[in-house]
Design a protein around this motif. Structure first.
Motif, short mmCIF file in Angstrom:
data_model
loop_
_atom_site.label_atom_id
_atom_site.label_comp_id
_atom_site.label_asym_id
_atom_site.label_seq_id
_atom_site.Cartn_x
_atom_site.Cartn_y
_atom_site.Cartn_z
N ILE A 280 0.92 -0.86 -0.02
CA ILE A 280 0.16 0.07 -0.10
C ILE A 280 0.99 1.26 0.16
CG2 ILE A 280 -1.69 1.29 0.99
CD1 ILE A 280 -2.31 -1.58 2.55
N ASP A 281 0.79 2.12 -1.07
CA ASP A 281 1.36 3.25 -1.06
C ASP A 281 0.24 4.38 -0.76
OD1 ASP A 281 3.91 2.22 -1.94
OD2 ASP A 281 3.08 2.32 -3.91
N VAL A 282 0.43 5.28 0.31
CA VAL A 282 -0.28 6.31 0.69
C VAL A 282 0.27 7.61 0.68
CG1 VAL A 282 -1.32 7.21 2.81
CG2 VAL A 282 -1.08 4.88 2.76
N LEU B 298 -4.63 2.77 11.58
CA LEU B 298 -5.49 1.77 11.00
C LEU B 298 -4.65 0.81 10.17
CD1 LEU B 298 -8.31 0.96 10.59
CD2 LEU B 298 -8.18 2.08 8.38
N LEU B 299 -3.56 1.33 9.34
CA LEU B 299 -2.83 0.38 8.74
C LEU B 299 -2.04 -0.62 9.68
CD1 LEU B 299 -1.99 2.53 5.61
CD2 LEU B 299 -3.72 0.39 5.61
N GLU B 300 -1.37 0.24 10.83
CA GLU B 300 -0.97 -0.75 11.64
C GLU B 300 -1.78 -1.88 12.26
OE1 GLU B 300 0.58 2.10 14.41
OE2 GLU B 300 2.39 2.65 13.08
N GLU B 301 -3.12 -1.58 12.45
CA GLU B 301 -3.98 -2.55 13.06
C GLU B 301 -4.20 -3.61 11.91
OE1 GLU B 301 -5.08 -2.59 16.05
OE2 GLU B 301 -4.00 -0.74 16.59
N PHE B 302 -4.17 -3.41 10.56
CA PHE B 302 -4.42 -4.21 9.73
C PHE B 302 -3.12 -5.12 9.79
CE2 PHE B 302 -7.80 -1.84 7.66
CZ PHE B 302 -8.52 -2.73 7.39
N ILE C 50 0.34 -7.32 5.25
CA ILE C 50 0.01 -5.99 4.95
C ILE C 50 1.12 -5.04 5.12
CG2 ILE C 50 -1.42 -4.11 5.37
CD1 ILE C 50 -2.93 -6.19 4.56
N VAL C 51 1.81 -4.50 3.94
CA VAL C 51 2.90 -3.62 3.97
C VAL C 51 2.50 -2.22 3.32
CG1 VAL C 51 5.25 -3.41 3.32
CG2 VAL C 51 4.29 -5.63 3.69
N PHE C 52 2.80 -1.06 4.15
CA PHE C 52 2.55 0.09 3.67
C PHE C 52 3.58 1.36 3.67
CE2 PHE C 52 1.58 -0.15 8.11
CZ PHE C 52 2.02 0.99 8.67
#
Length: 555
Positions: free
Chosen positions: A56-58, A79-83, A90-92
């Motif tokens: 995921i690129d934010v 939120l992404l840390e929770e995912f 899940i890598v962002f």
């Protein structure tokens, strides 16, 4: 000595045991009152079994963000840390596409071409106002597929703080929806009804294209009813949902029986119906006038049995979308946005997942819906503002209306229902009636199913410019985007959803913001309190301490 060594050894063993247990057992605790960091079970189910990385690129990264959007960035990261805590695939990454001046314009162009349109924001901090450009989007990639994820939830008339509050509430659904499109194969099938002069493909292309990312889509005509009704019914029962987008030709009794039995077999349906024949495009003629007349689709008894009635009245309201007209003569003419009461803006205060946190939906020559008493559960999804009036047919409609001052006292009919959801076990329209053809099996009561009725076919209609379909809900004259596409997508997802994803939309999150005007007005006061007060208190303490010390030890 031995006792001390024994205690130290026990302490070391205990510390090692605690470290070992903590490395094996991992638990996060959400202590917020609104449980904003607790993922919904349906969101967890989407990602928990993923075995390949989702990258995921934010693009919410930058130093000149308004404080509200820094909050959105932090909430997105959390939120992404929770995912990622559920599944480490899940890598962002957070990226600032505008950081490098040399590639700034190229990055803006590339992102815009991919549909990631930038936002221009007003930054008001420390009493100063500046402008900032941000890209409130994320790109998620999985097994060579990529989807765009919107991080900002627009709403007409919302301030930047309200915009961010709405967006924070929408984040979990936005990411879960994106992950679902990447990881879950299509299963459901949707039939777009043809044969009763519904909207042409080019006028529903934008919404159908969006649906195609979730479901299988196919056209379906009822023409074969006249020769093979049983075969037609069997064929339509293979679809999970039917959509009838603004039919303009009456349905035959045989067609209605097929549709009725489709519902009795558990089929879901989305109806967009015009009970009045009137098109805005027909007003753009030399006289600027046309006549609205009742449109008989032979569906009155059909919907009446199910508990709704679409009345052949046009809903006129003071709270509406404008119409854009060229005003003036020749080269002096200019486009102006003028009040147009026949384009109601509809919303809802309901927390139902279809309409929760939804932008206003634009209608054109909408009709009134009455709900009737029966065993079905009815939920009003969209309704007008209270200042309305109902206009019967036949009636002349003229563009000259924009030049006349409207009397608010005549708009006294209160809120009008424009879209309703029906749920439960439906009774057949043809129960205890002569059937137009014989069926091998006739059902008089359905299994549990759902239906949505919308009293305007133009809700699904996108503009077409140079034979190219435009974004549904986007007004190219005002630059305003209405909630038509999101509403219809939510409606379809709700009708077909079997994993609870749509219910994430009901999650309520309270986001607190600092008052920037108050900060600017009281900046000096609080700087003095935070800097000088500790020094003054320290000086008083030092003076008092030295005084008491000298007094105590003075000879």
């Amino acid at each position: 000595m031995n006792k001390t060594i024994k205690h130290i050894a026990i302490l070391i063993i205990a510390i090692l045991a605690i470290n070992f247990i903590s490395s094996k057992v991992y638990k996060r605790f959400d202590l917020t009152t609104d449980k904003r960091y607790t993922l919904s079970q349906s969101a967890i189910q989407i990602i928990e079994d993923i075995e390949s990385p989702i990258i995921i690129d934010v693009f919410l990264e930058g130093d000149d963000f308004p404080s509200e959007f820094r909050r959105l960035k932090n909430e997105t990261k959390q939120l992404l840390e929770e995912f990622a805590a559920i599944n480490n695939n899940i890598v962002f990454n957070f990226i600032n596409p505008l950081e490098d001046e040399l590639t700034r314009e190229r990055n803006i162009q590339q992102l815009t071409q991919r549909g990631l349109t930038p936002m221009q924001l007003s930054v008001q901090e420390s009493g100063k106002s500046t402008q900032a450009v941000i890209f409130p989007w994320a790109l998620a990639s999985y097994n060579s597929q990529t989807v765009t994820i919107p991080l900002v939830k627009n709403k007409i008339g919302a301030s930047q703080q309200e915009l961010v509050s709405n967006s924070v509430q929408h984040l979990e659904y936005a990411f879960a929806d994106g992950f679902s499109k990447l990881t879950q194969p299509k299963r459901r099938k949707i039939a777009i009804l043809k044969g009763n002069k519904q909207l042409e493909d080019k006028y529903i292309a934008n919404f159908v294209q969006k649906l195609g990312t979730y479901y299988y889509i196919a056209p379906f005509t009822l023409d074969s009813v006249t020769t093979s009704p049983q075969k037609t019914l069997k064929a339509i029962n293979n679809f999970d949902l039917i959509i009838s987008a603004k039919p303009t030709e009456a349905f035959s009794e045989a067609e209605k029986l097929v549709l009725d039995q489709y519902t009795m077999n558990g089929g879901k349906s989305l109806w967009l119906i015009d009970a009045v024949a009137m098109e805005k495009d027909s007003l753009y003629n030399a006289s600027g006038t046309n006549y609205a007349i009742t449109r008989d689709l032979n569906l009155t008894d059909f919907f009446f049995k199910y508990g709704v009635r679409i009345n052949p009245y046009m809903v006129s309201t003071l709270y509406s979308a404008p119409i854009t007209l060229a005003m003036g003569e020749g080269s002096q003419s200019q486009f102006q946005h003028l009040k147009w009461p026949y384009s109601p803006l509809a919303g809802s205060s309901s927390k139902h997942p279809i309409v929760n946190n939804l932008n206003l939906v634009r209608f054109n020559f909408a009709n009134q819906i009455d709900t009737l008493k029966n065993s079905l559960k009815k939920t009003i999804l969209l309704e007008t503002a209270p200042l309305t009036k109902l206009e019967g047919t036949p009636r002349a409609v003229s563009l000259e209306l924009v030049t006349k001052e409207q009397n608010p006292q005549s708009f006294n009919k209160g809120k009008q229902t424009l879209a309703v959801l029906l749920e439960g076990k439906f009774n057949s329209v043809y129960s205890n009636r002569i059937k137009p053809f014989n069926l091998t099996e006739v059902k008089n009561k359905s299994v549990e199913t759902k239906m949505i009725v919308i009293a305007d076919g133009d809700v699904i209609k996108n503009d077409v410019v140079r034979n190219k379909p435009q974004e549904l809900g986007f007004d190219r004259w005002t630059g305003q985007t209405y909630g038509n596409k999101e509403f219809l997508l939510n409606a379809v997802n709700y009708l077909l959803d079997d994993n609870g994803l749509i219910n994430i939309r009901t999650k309520e999150i309270a986001v607190a913001f600092l008052n920037q005007q108050k900060i600017a007005a009281q900046k000096t006061k609080w700087q003095l309190i935070n800097i000088l007060l500790p020094l003054v208190l320290l000086a008083i303490f030092g003076f008092t301490f030295n005084y008491l010390r000298k007094k105590k030890y003075a000879s």
